[in-house]
Design a protein around this motif. Structure first.
Motif, short mmCIF file in Angstrom:
data_model
loop_
_atom_site.label_atom_id
_atom_site.label_comp_id
_atom_site.label_asym_id
_atom_site.label_seq_id
_atom_site.Cartn_x
_atom_site.Cartn_y
_atom_site.Cartn_z
N ARG A 154 2.65 1.65 -3.48
CA ARG A 154 1.75 2.18 -4.50
C ARG A 154 1.44 3.66 -4.27
NH1 ARG A 154 -1.24 -1.01 -7.79
NH2 ARG A 154 -3.16 0.12 -7.35
N GLN A 155 1.32 4.06 -3.01
CA GLN A 155 1.07 5.48 -2.72
C GLN A 155 2.29 6.31 -3.09
OE1 GLN A 155 -1.98 6.80 -1.66
NE2 GLN A 155 -0.91 8.61 -2.42
N GLN A 156 3.49 5.81 -2.79
CA GLN A 156 4.71 6.53 -3.17
C GLN A 156 4.80 6.69 -4.68
OE1 GLN A 156 8.01 4.40 -1.46
NE2 GLN A 156 7.23 4.65 0.62
N ARG A 161 2.22 6.88 -6.74
CA ARG A 161 1.23 7.89 -7.13
C ARG A 161 1.69 9.30 -6.77
NH1 ARG A 161 -2.17 3.68 -5.45
NH2 ARG A 161 -2.44 4.57 -3.40
N ASP A 162 2.44 9.42 -5.67
CA ASP A 162 2.88 10.74 -5.20
C ASP A 162 4.17 11.23 -5.84
OD1 ASP A 162 0.69 10.80 -3.53
OD2 ASP A 162 1.81 10.24 -1.72
N ARG A 217 0.85 -1.20 0.00
CA ARG A 217 0.00 0.00 0.00
C ARG A 217 0.89 1.25 0.00
NH1 ARG A 217 -2.94 -1.49 3.82
NH2 ARG A 217 -4.64 -2.30 2.55
N SER A 218 1.91 1.24 0.81
CA SER A 218 2.84 2.37 0.88
C SER A 218 3.59 2.55 -0.44
CB SER A 218 3.84 2.15 2.02
OG SER A 218 4.81 3.16 2.04
#
Length: 96
Positions: A70-72, A74-75, A67-68
């Motif tokens: 994938r968020q990284q 996206r960011d 999850r982390s």
């Protein structure tokens, strides 16, 4: 700098109008470099995200590290505009 073109095997200098048009095209290309760089970054980021899309399926429990990650991904465009930026690196994909 004088540019030339070949017509029927003969080297002919550009006219002033042709020089001006060529300069404008080259400037437009150079001015668009940052947009192309960002598009390239997003394309590579999207490939990495797509490779992990299966972890977001409703029948799979996504780990916190995934999850982390994938968020990284996206960011990443909030910090970098190009893969050539100093310090740029995609985050490390966790073990599934």
């Amino acid at each position: 700098m004088t540019r030339y073109k070949m017509i029927n095997g003969e080297r002919i200098a550009y006219t002033a109008e042709e020089e001006k048009a060529r300069d404008a095209r080259e400037k437009a290309w150079a001015d668009g470099q940052s947009d192309r760089d960002l598009a390239d970054l997003r394309e590579q980021r999207n490939i990495l995200l797509k490779a992990t899309d299966w972890t977001a399926s409703s029948d799979v429990t996504m780990s916190d590290s995934m999850r982390s990650y994938r968020q990284q991904l996206r960011d990443i465009t909030k910090t970098y505009q190009s893969m050539n930026d100093d310090g740029f690196a995609f985050p490390t994909k966790p073990k599934e």
